[in-house]
Design a protein around this motif. Structure first.
Motif, mmCIF file in Angstrom:
data_model
loop_
_atom_site.group_PDB
_atom_site.id
_atom_site.type_symbol
_atom_site.label_atom_id
_atom_site.label_comp_id
_atom_site.label_asym_id
_atom_site.label_seq_id
_atom_site.Cartn_x
_atom_site.Cartn_y
_atom_site.Cartn_z
ATOM 1 N N GLY A 67 0.843 -1.012 -0.090
ATOM 2 C CA GLY A 67 -0.018 -0.136 -0.047
ATOM 3 C C GLY A 67 0.744 1.224 0.047
ATOM 4 O O GLY A 67 2.092 1.093 -0.284
ATOM 5 N N ASN A 68 0.141 2.263 -0.057
ATOM 6 C CA ASN A 68 0.732 3.589 0.143
ATOM 7 C C ASN A 68 0.962 4.114 1.690
ATOM 8 O O ASN A 68 -0.075 3.750 2.566
ATOM 9 N N ASP A 77 -2.269 4.904 3.272
ATOM 10 C CA ASP A 77 -3.069 3.594 3.498
ATOM 11 C C ASP A 77 -2.966 3.547 5.149
ATOM 12 O O ASP A 77 -4.062 2.683 5.561
ATOM 13 N N ARG A 130 -3.072 -2.548 10.746
ATOM 14 C CA ARG A 130 -3.956 -2.754 9.554
ATOM 15 C C ARG A 130 -3.522 -4.297 9.360
ATOM 16 O O ARG A 130 -2.008 -4.343 9.009
#
Length: 121
Positions: free
Chosen positions: A16-17, A20, A27
């Motif tokens: 992800g970035n 995110d 997460r």
């Protein structure tokens, strides 16, 4: 997704970035068979740990809260270092950690080429 091969025996995967990942919250990302909890600190550092509580009741750690570089296990309230996965005194144990690379805005997590991550006994 194409992995980036690393000379240090790790293969890094884009997860992800930077944006995110919410500060102080975990997460879950999955890379093959690995379920990994990713945390971003308030100073922007990103850490990746196996999403498995080291406590006697088991469970996952992604729901834990962080303060500085310490994760509070949501099941048994143990304190876990985000830097090396070590459970802090007075409790004992360790969580597997994974190397993280931030390239520009992209976040990549490394898995050993033969699978797994860092685990210190």
């Amino acid at each position: 997704m194409e992995p980036i091969l690393n000379r240090n025996e790790y293969t890094y995967y884009l997860v992800g970035n930077v944006d995110d990942f919410t500060e102080r919250l975990g997460r879950v990302v999955r890379l093959g068979k690995e379920e990994i909890a990713v945390f971003k600190t308030t100073d922007g550092q990103i850490y990746a740990l196996e999403n498995k509580s080291p406590g006697p009741r088991g469970g996952t750690i992604a729901e834990g809260m962080i303060s500085g570089e310490v994760l509070f296990d949501p099941i048994c309230d143990w304190k876990i270092s985000l830097t090396d996965g070590q459970v802090l005194d007075p409790d004992k144990g360790q969580v597997r950690t994974y190397p993280v690379q931030v390239l520009g805005n992209e976040v990549r997590i490394g898995l050993l080429t033969n699978g797994g991550g860092l685990f210190h006994e």
